[in-house]
Design a protein around this motif. Structure first.
Motif, mmCIF file in Angstrom:
data_model
loop_
_atom_site.group_PDB
_atom_site.id
_atom_site.type_symbol
_atom_site.label_atom_id
_atom_site.label_comp_id
_atom_site.label_asym_id
_atom_site.label_seq_id
_atom_site.Cartn_x
_atom_site.Cartn_y
_atom_site.Cartn_z
ATOM 1 N N ILE B 330 0.828 -1.211 0.000
ATOM 2 C CA ILE B 330 0.000 0.000 0.000
ATOM 3 C C ILE B 330 0.863 1.261 0.000
ATOM 4 C CG2 ILE B 330 -0.287 -0.111 2.532
ATOM 5 C CD1 ILE B 330 -2.835 1.236 -0.060
ATOM 6 N N GLY B 331 2.050 1.181 0.629
ATOM 7 C CA GLY B 331 2.922 2.355 0.663
ATOM 8 C C GLY B 331 3.253 2.846 -0.745
ATOM 9 N N GLU B 332 3.661 1.932 -1.612
ATOM 10 C CA GLU B 332 3.996 2.299 -2.993
ATOM 11 C C GLU B 332 2.746 2.639 -3.808
ATOM 12 O OE1 GLU B 332 7.068 2.766 -4.453
ATOM 13 O OE2 GLU B 332 7.561 2.691 -2.318
ATOM 14 N N LEU B 333 1.687 1.849 -3.556
ATOM 15 C CA LEU B 333 0.439 2.062 -4.292
ATOM 16 C C LEU B 333 -0.085 3.484 -4.135
ATOM 17 C CD1 LEU B 333 -1.728 -1.120 -3.661
ATOM 18 C CD2 LEU B 333 -1.137 -0.093 -5.866
ATOM 19 N N LEU B 334 0.076 4.025 -2.934
ATOM 20 C CA LEU B 334 -0.467 5.357 -2.663
ATOM 21 C C LEU B 334 0.094 6.374 -3.637
ATOM 22 C CD1 LEU B 334 -0.532 5.599 1.263
ATOM 23 C CD2 LEU B 334 -2.459 5.369 -0.313
ATOM 24 N N LYS B 335 1.394 6.206 -3.952
ATOM 25 C CA LYS B 335 2.019 7.171 -4.871
ATOM 26 C C LYS B 335 1.304 7.180 -6.215
ATOM 27 C CE LYS B 335 6.437 6.606 -2.562
ATOM 28 N NZ LYS B 335 7.659 5.775 -2.569
ATOM 29 N N SER B 336 0.956 5.969 -6.704
ATOM 30 C CA SER B 336 0.340 5.904 -8.025
ATOM 31 C C SER B 336 -1.114 6.403 -8.012
ATOM 32 C CB SER B 336 0.408 4.481 -8.575
ATOM 33 O OG SER B 336 -0.386 3.631 -7.780
ATOM 34 N N LEU B 337 -1.725 6.453 -6.823
ATOM 35 C CA LEU B 337 -3.124 6.906 -6.735
ATOM 36 C C LEU B 337 -3.235 8.389 -6.387
ATOM 37 C CD1 LEU B 337 -4.842 3.966 -4.813
ATOM 38 C CD2 LEU B 337 -4.629 4.300 -7.270
ATOM 39 N N SER B 338 -2.128 9.037 -6.175
ATOM 40 C CA SER B 338 -2.123 10.418 -5.697
ATOM 41 C C SER B 338 -2.662 11.373 -6.763
ATOM 42 C CB SER B 338 -0.683 10.800 -5.318
ATOM 43 O OG SER B 338 -0.694 11.988 -4.590
ATOM 44 N N PRO B 339 -3.410 12.407 -6.379
ATOM 45 C CA PRO B 339 -3.919 12.709 -5.028
ATOM 46 C C PRO B 339 -5.081 11.781 -4.658
ATOM 47 C CG PRO B 339 -4.604 14.392 -6.603
ATOM 48 C CD PRO B 339 -3.789 13.407 -7.373
ATOM 49 N N PHE B 340 -4.876 11.082 -3.562
ATOM 50 C CA PHE B 340 -5.876 10.102 -3.138
ATOM 51 C C PHE B 340 -6.635 10.607 -1.908
ATOM 52 C CE2 PHE B 340 -1.811 9.224 -1.089
ATOM 53 C CZ PHE B 340 -2.172 9.214 0.235
ATOM 54 N N VAL B 341 -7.723 9.930 -1.589
ATOM 55 C CA VAL B 341 -8.406 10.139 -0.316
ATOM 56 C C VAL B 341 -8.349 8.797 0.411
ATOM 57 C CG1 VAL B 341 -10.503 10.935 0.835
ATOM 58 C CG2 VAL B 341 -9.968 11.748 -1.471
ATOM 59 N N SER B 342 -7.897 8.801 1.668
ATOM 60 C CA SER B 342 -7.800 7.533 2.393
ATOM 61 C C SER B 342 -8.687 7.574 3.627
ATOM 62 C CB SER B 342 -6.352 7.246 2.772
ATOM 63 O OG SER B 342 -5.982 7.994 3.889
ATOM 64 N N PHE B 343 -9.189 6.422 3.966
ATOM 65 C CA PHE B 343 -10.115 6.297 5.099
ATOM 66 C C PHE B 343 -9.655 5.187 6.022
ATOM 67 C CE2 PHE B 343 -12.418 7.852 1.432
ATOM 68 C CZ PHE B 343 -13.066 8.959 1.937
ATOM 69 N N ASP B 344 -10.074 5.318 7.239
ATOM 70 C CA ASP B 344 -9.662 4.422 8.318
ATOM 71 C C ASP B 344 -10.898 4.282 9.204
ATOM 72 O OD1 ASP B 344 -8.367 3.556 10.739
ATOM 73 O OD2 ASP B 344 -8.172 5.661 11.326
ATOM 74 N N VAL B 345 -11.838 3.486 8.729
ATOM 75 C CA VAL B 345 -13.137 3.442 9.413
ATOM 76 C C VAL B 345 -13.284 2.153 10.223
ATOM 77 C CG1 VAL B 345 -14.249 4.974 7.753
ATOM 78 C CG2 VAL B 345 -14.279 2.500 7.341
ATOM 79 N N LEU B 383 -11.363 -1.088 8.780
ATOM 80 C CA LEU B 383 -11.301 -1.152 7.324
ATOM 81 C C LEU B 383 -10.608 0.091 6.777
ATOM 82 C CD1 LEU B 383 -12.388 -2.571 4.672
ATOM 83 C CD2 LEU B 383 -14.352 -1.020 4.865
ATOM 84 N N HIS B 384 -9.622 -0.130 5.917
ATOM 85 C CA HIS B 384 -9.007 0.995 5.216
ATOM 86 C C HIS B 384 -9.549 1.044 3.787
ATOM 87 C CE1 HIS B 384 -6.274 1.902 8.440
ATOM 88 N NE2 HIS B 384 -5.697 0.724 8.399
ATOM 89 N N ILE B 385 -9.795 2.242 3.311
ATOM 90 C CA ILE B 385 -10.214 2.449 1.925
ATOM 91 C C ILE B 385 -9.313 3.528 1.346
ATOM 92 C CG2 ILE B 385 -12.111 3.093 0.375
ATOM 93 C CD1 ILE B 385 -14.047 2.512 2.715
ATOM 94 N N VAL B 386 -8.792 3.268 0.151
ATOM 95 C CA VAL B 386 -8.042 4.316 -0.556
ATOM 96 C C VAL B 386 -8.668 4.473 -1.922
ATOM 97 C CG1 VAL B 386 -5.835 5.048 -1.494
ATOM 98 C CG2 VAL B 386 -5.899 3.767 0.650
ATOM 99 N N THR B 387 -8.980 5.700 -2.282
ATOM 100 C CA THR B 387 -9.566 5.958 -3.594
ATOM 101 C C THR B 387 -8.838 7.135 -4.241
ATOM 102 O OG1 THR B 387 -11.587 6.692 -4.727
ATOM 103 C CG2 THR B 387 -11.432 7.200 -2.377
#
Lengths: 459, 459
Positions: B330-345, B383-387
């Motif tokens: 997920i650390g690397e993935l975040l870069k490719s999704l940037s600008p992302f919104v992440s959730f921690d619900v 649950l984490h969600i990254v979009t």
């Protein structure tokens, strides 16, 4: 006409079915298991819902009548004992198990549900509520929350605080605050439920709760170990925590306890040789043969490593029960030591051996004719001491002073699980500094400015 | 001359070595890992003791300057980001591991100790501090306490709240309150430490702590399971909790997460067939051969019982690491999704499957070109969600609304572990009722009436 009767008559009651005011009927609401005799309440309400409780609190908010909240009356610190003229709210009719979530492993209950009934209900559905204390057949979930109950399995599951996901509370102003969280992790600002756990009903009245459940263990294995000194006990505890899967209890009994308990049970000592200290170890888990191998193998290793001198590994449920009867013998023992003084202190493990030796020496010197028994849930740093018989109040106070002075010296806690209530209130300063007590008082003033809820407890 | 410079100059400083006020030097104290850009503080203090912190707070109590407390600046909710003209207290020099109790299994630390340093120090002595989060190399114990950090092993050890035995705190009035309890069970009135755990520095400044340690596990075993639906996930979790000794992690990844992560790592999918959902299971324990048998046997049973469709049991540390790289991808993935919104619900387990399907459908409809990844510490309901990518603020807000509206509907929590800080403040009402927010505000007014400590966070 005495003052009490005046007070009783001045109260305009809330119209709730089941309310008691007859002197004979309210007799049993005047004391708890601590034996502390309180006053006679003006009235005993027995509400059936959070809204009922809210109505009672709202109704009496004008008359500043003090409110005593009662669960199963099994407390040992006098926390549920009313004063003369109190409004008593007994939770006994708030006894519904409302919802059982067999997927998430949670159960929603009213505060008056009796612990053993909850445990049996969820176990019938293959889940497990692990809190287990001697008062299980009478104590209520609300009281378990109010006192942050501990018991035999804190080592594996934590105290009640760790088993409560959410609570519903009636505040001192009569409003209901519902925080019926169902998730294990919820970091959305201050976790307000901790204001109502372990605060003995002084900040609000817990009326409902969501509790965590665990999968029901298939089996529980027990072994009684004999050890030559307390240093070995700390080594055994570390090894068991690391290498014994499912470790759930670690009950330490000093030699004098074991002798007294087996004598009381009419049995011989379980080991041929004399030993200094004994540990009853329990592990929960599956019936897989590897688990039995691991359990027995662990104690073999402990003997090889000279941590344990001798061991009895229970080979059946009956043998396991027989081992636990020794630990539970304290119930009968108390009768023979009466009037006794009992303690429930928290001591840092590294000084526990020395603490016990010093307290025993002081008690033996001060009271050569009395018995002094040491045992406890040492996996949690929780030491119980019972000393008796002590007939005079002066002797009882002297025992208090011996035990508590050394608690202060080693930086321990005067109550590991029973709470402060009324009985330990004079000693609170030993465990809590002036600034801590000031913070507690500020919280009380914030949450209950009229000081009506369980007034006179703790501080 | 702008307002900021005016403010900086109006502050009479406490004479403490290491204090920074140069614009270039304080640059790195202006933001945290959330990326939220704050204002420029007037001054950055770097105290070395609780008394230093107390002096700073006392000194500035007259000027009502707002104080921002900073740990390792790894927060994801903007809680440590200062406003223009703030007094910043960085805990970085409060970095002493003061005392290690190898018998009781506790360690006493200053708040600025970095998590990984603590973990390595105690592991070198055969003990174990189990908190483990991605920011381990930078985050500090004080920040872990302030945010009640969670991470990968909450399932076995609980969140930071359960690992803290005692704290020392500097109050808003500059007094030091030392509650350095060392025992697991302490029921002596309100457990005040909970006022300072998970409250993001708004009620007081944690400067020292006593932490619980655990015996160091000899080995950690991992397996990646493929499952046909979320119903199977709940069955696997219950079975693992009951039958898999030492279960320590239960990380769920939906199919889209696994595809994206393996692609990012340049690997093929780990299983030949397609599956809906995957679980990375970890168990800690001893090297005893029976433990390995139990571990492998458990997954065999799960396949026989049709709970698990396929499984890869790691046979070496290298294989285990390779499985964890997928989860940590997920650390690397975040870069490719940037600008992302992440959730921690936090979502109740029984509705998590349905929640994920509904949120995914809504996100896919609203943002057909973006990626939406679902994963999390499901053993804890987290649950984490990254979009992403979502370039416009309007799109980011729309994603927020989709995720949070359904959180509200299922009675979940908007933050399972990251906290509220500044970023989630507009959404607090979803997880906390009006009366709860009122109680929080009352506590704040009681503990920090001038509203100087981490002002503007949470509420």
């Amino acid at each position: 006409m005495n003052k009490l009767e005046n007070q009783s008559r001045s109260v305009a009651l809330v119209d709730l079915p089941g309310t008691l005011s007859d002197v004979a009927e309210i007799e049993k609401y005047c004391t708890d298991w601590s034996g502390l005799r309180g006053g006679r309440p003006a009235i005993v309400y027995r509400p059936r819902s959070s809204l009922d409780v809210a109505r009672i609190v709202q109704h009496h908010s004008g008359d500043l009548q003090r409110i005593t909240i009662q669960g199963g009356l099994t407390g040992l610190a006098g926390g549920a004992v009313p004063d003369d003229g109190d409004i008593v709210i007994s939770m006994e009719r708030l006894d519904q198990i409302e919802e059982f979530d067999a997927i998430g492993g949670t159960v929603t209950v009213q505060a008056g549900v009796v612990l053993s009934r909850l445990a049996e209900t969820v176990e019938a559905q293959d889940w497990y509520f692990p809190l287990d204390i001697g008062a299980r057949g009478s104590c209520q979930i609300g009281g378990n929350i109010a006192t942050n109950a501990g018991g035999n399995r804190v080592l594996r599951y934590g105290p009640m605080r760790d088993l409560v996901l959410g609570v519903e509370v009636v505040l001192a102003d009569g409003r209901v605050v519902s925080m019926m969280n169902r998730v294990l992790k919820n970091n959305t600002g201050p976790d307000l439920k901790h204001l109502f756990i372990g605060t003995e009903g002084t900040f609000g009245i817990v009326t409902r709760a969501v509790l965590r459940l665990f999968p029901k263990p298939e089996v529980r294995r027990s072994a009684l170990c004999a050890l030559s000194s307390f240093v070995q006990v700390t080594a055994l505890l570390k090894a068991a925590r690391g290498r014994l899967p499912g470790l759930s209890s670690f009950e330490v009994m000093w030699d004098d306890f074991l002798r007294a308990s087996t004598r009381e049970l009419g049995r011989s000592m379980p080991f041929a040789d004399d030993h200094n200290v004994y540990v009853l170890v329990e592990a929960e888990g599956s019936t897989a043969p590897q688990m039995q191998e691991l359990f027995e193998g662990f104690f073999g290793e402990m003997i090889e490593e000279s941590v344990v001198s001798d061991v009895i590994v229970a080979q059946s449920q009956a043998q396991s029960n027989a081992l636990w009867e020794i630990r539970d013998g304290i119930g009968e023992l108390l009768k023979s030591l009466s009037p006794f003084v009992s303690f429930d202190v928290g001591i840092p493990l590294r000084v526990t051996g020395e603490y016990v030796e010093r307290v025993r020496n002081l008690l033996e010197t001060a009271f050569p004719a009395a018995s002094h028994l040491f045992f406890g849930h040492l996996g949690d740093g929780n030491l119980h001491i019972v000393t008796g018989p002590h007939v005079s109040e002066a002797d009882q106070l002297r025992a208090d002073e011996i035990v508590y002075r050394l608690v202060e010296e080693v930086g321990g806690s005067i109550s590991a699980e029973h709470g402060i209530g009324r009985i330990k209130k004079p000693f609170l300063h030993i465990s809590r500094s002036g600034i801590e007590r000031e913070l507690m008082a500020k919280l009380k003033a914030t949450l209950d400015p009229a000081q009506v809820l369980n007034a006179g407890r703790i501080l």
